[in-house]
Design an enzyme around this catalytic site. Structure first.
Site, PDB file in Angstrom:
ATOM      1  N   VAL A 152       3.456  -2.462  11.079  1.00 27.23           N
ATOM      2  CA  VAL A 152       4.121  -2.382   9.666  1.00 27.23           C
ATOM      3  C   VAL A 152       4.695  -0.967   9.373  1.00 27.23           C
ATOM      4  O   VAL A 152       4.036   0.223   9.586  1.00 27.23           O
ATOM      5  CB  VAL A 152       2.801  -2.614   8.312  1.00 27.23           C
ATOM      6  N   HIS A 189      -5.109   4.758   8.061  1.00 23.77           N
ATOM      7  CA  HIS A 189      -6.265   3.727   7.960  1.00 23.77           C
ATOM      8  C   HIS A 189      -7.392   4.624   7.689  1.00 23.77           C
ATOM      9  O   HIS A 189      -7.796   5.693   8.263  1.00 23.77           O
ATOM     10  CB  HIS A 189      -6.427   2.978   9.384  1.00 23.77           C
ATOM     11  N   ARG A 216      -6.888  -2.330  -0.082  1.00 24.62           N
ATOM     12  CA  ARG A 216      -7.682  -2.705   0.994  1.00 24.62           C
ATOM     13  C   ARG A 216      -6.917  -3.769   2.214  1.00 24.62           C
ATOM     14  O   ARG A 216      -5.915  -4.277   1.737  1.00 24.62           O
ATOM     15  CB  ARG A 216      -9.012  -3.649   0.513  1.00 24.62           C
ATOM     16  N   ASP A 217      -7.009  -3.347   3.351  1.00 18.49           N
ATOM     17  CA  ASP A 217      -6.701  -3.927   4.516  1.00 18.49           C
ATOM     18  C   ASP A 217      -6.830  -5.554   4.594  1.00 18.49           C
ATOM     19  O   ASP A 217      -8.201  -5.775   4.330  1.00 18.49           O
ATOM     20  CB  ASP A 217      -6.929  -3.662   5.676  1.00 18.49           C
ATOM     21  N   ILE A 218      -5.844  -6.328   4.644  1.00 21.49           N
ATOM     22  CA  ILE A 218      -5.857  -7.889   4.749  1.00 21.49           C
ATOM     23  C   ILE A 218      -6.830  -8.269   5.765  1.00 21.49           C
ATOM     24  O   ILE A 218      -7.329  -9.288   5.471  1.00 21.49           O
ATOM     25  CB  ILE A 218      -4.832  -8.750   4.525  1.00 21.49           C
ATOM     26  N   HIS A 237       1.155   4.739   7.020  1.00 23.95           N
ATOM     27  CA  HIS A 237       0.102   4.672   6.496  1.00 23.95           C
ATOM     28  C   HIS A 237      -0.900   5.214   7.279  1.00 23.95           C
ATOM     29  O   HIS A 237      -1.176   5.206   8.504  1.00 23.95           O
ATOM     30  CB  HIS A 237       0.041   3.043   6.268  1.00 23.95           C
ATOM     31  N   ASN A 295      -1.432   4.855  13.245  1.00 25.70           N
ATOM     32  CA  ASN A 295      -0.860   4.278  14.498  1.00 25.70           C
ATOM     33  C   ASN A 295       0.637   4.561  14.425  1.00 25.70           C
ATOM     34  O   ASN A 295       1.559   4.435  13.434  1.00 25.70           O
ATOM     35  CB  ASN A 295      -1.077   3.000  14.640  1.00 25.70           C
TER      36      ASN A 295
HETATM   37  P1  5GP Z   1      -0.804  -0.805  11.663  1.00 24.70           P
HETATM   38  O1  5GP Z   1      -1.192  -1.986  12.664  1.00 24.70           O
HETATM   39  O2  5GP Z   1       0.754  -0.797  11.421  1.00 24.70           O
HETATM   40  O3  5GP Z   1      -1.447   0.303  12.087  1.00 24.70           O
HETATM   41  O4  5GP Z   1      -1.446  -1.357  10.496  1.00 24.70           O
HETATM   42  C1  5GP Z   1      -1.099  -2.410   9.691  1.00 24.70           C
HETATM   43  C2  5GP Z   1      -2.037  -2.826   8.668  1.00 24.70           C
HETATM   44  O5  5GP Z   1      -1.727  -3.622   7.575  1.00 24.70           O
HETATM   45  C3  5GP Z   1      -2.959  -4.033   9.525  1.00 24.70           C
HETATM   46  O6  5GP Z   1      -4.494  -3.326   9.702  1.00 24.70           O
HETATM   47  C4  5GP Z   1      -2.847  -5.025   8.872  1.00 24.70           C
HETATM   48  O7  5GP Z   1      -4.076  -5.894   8.795  1.00 24.70           O
HETATM   49  C5  5GP Z   1      -2.526  -4.774   7.266  1.00 24.70           C
HETATM   50  N1  5GP Z   1      -1.635  -5.692   6.541  1.00 24.70           N
HETATM   51  C6  5GP Z   1      -0.727  -6.562   7.113  1.00 24.70           C
HETATM   52  N2  5GP Z   1      -0.175  -7.001   6.251  1.00 24.70           N
HETATM   53  C7  5GP Z   1      -0.776  -6.976   5.123  1.00 24.70           C
HETATM   54  C8  5GP Z   1      -0.778  -7.332   3.753  1.00 24.70           C
HETATM   55  O8  5GP Z   1       0.250  -8.163   3.396  1.00 24.70           O
HETATM   56  N3  5GP Z   1      -1.833  -6.764   2.945  1.00 24.70           N
HETATM   57  C9  5GP Z   1      -2.806  -5.937   3.207  1.00 24.70           C
HETATM   58  N4  5GP Z   1      -3.674  -5.683   2.282  1.00 24.70           N
HETATM   59  N5  5GP Z   1      -2.795  -5.693   4.502  1.00 24.70           N
HETATM   60  C10 5GP Z   1      -1.990  -6.132   5.580  1.00 24.70           C
END
Ligand code: 5GP
Length: 115
Positions: free
Chosen positions: A95, A101, A28-30, A99, A86
């Site tokens: 990140v 979503h 799950r996303d944080i 990944h 993304n």
């Molecule tokens: P991006 O912006 O790279 O597409 O998505 C990265 C996602 O990782 C974001 O939606 C963010 O909320 C999530 N995220 C960042 N750090 C953590 C973490 O430590 N744990 C979890 N579960 N999600 C994270």
């Protein structure tokens, strides 16, 4: 490069892991952007979608198939959901381990406009 997602996959930091197989981990996303927001991450290391070899589309396919399977198991596949990847700055990637979503659980808004 080691990212927060590598540490989650290695169980070095906690996460709410909802699925794992030989190739994919999902948690799950944080900071959820929908009632259901799960991240599907390959165990292989690629910073961005641009880095996935053209002869290895299965790396991305496994993420999408795992997301669809999760949606069916959780009972919201027929209602629908969105999958998003993304890439780099304009895509909003934060990140740098690829990944996918999975967003679900409510009627989602439109997307793609400038921030
Ligand atoms: P991006 O912006 O790279 O597409 O998505 C990265 C996602 O990782 C974001 O939606 C963010 O909320 C999530 N995220 C960042 N750090 C953590 C973490 O430590 N744990 C979890 N579960 N999600 C994270």
């Amino acid at each position: 490069m080691t990212t927060i997602f590598h540490k989650i996959i290695q169980r070095e930091i906690p996460a709410d892991i909802v699925f794992e197989d030989d190739h994919v981990v999902a948690f799950r996303d944080i900071a959820p952007q929908a009632p259901v927001h799960v991240l599907f991450v390959p165990k292989q290391d690629f910073a961005t979608l641009n880095d996935v070899p053209t002869d290895a589309p299965e790396i991305i396919g496994r993420l999408a198939v795992a997301a669809a399977r999760y949606a069916k198991e959780q009972g919201f596949a027929d209602d629908g959901y969105r999958i998003v990847m993304n890439c780099n700055e304009h895509g909003g990637q934060t990140v740098f381990q690829i990944h996918l979503h999975l967003l679900a659980g409510a009627q989602l808004g439109r997307f793609g406009t400038a921030a």
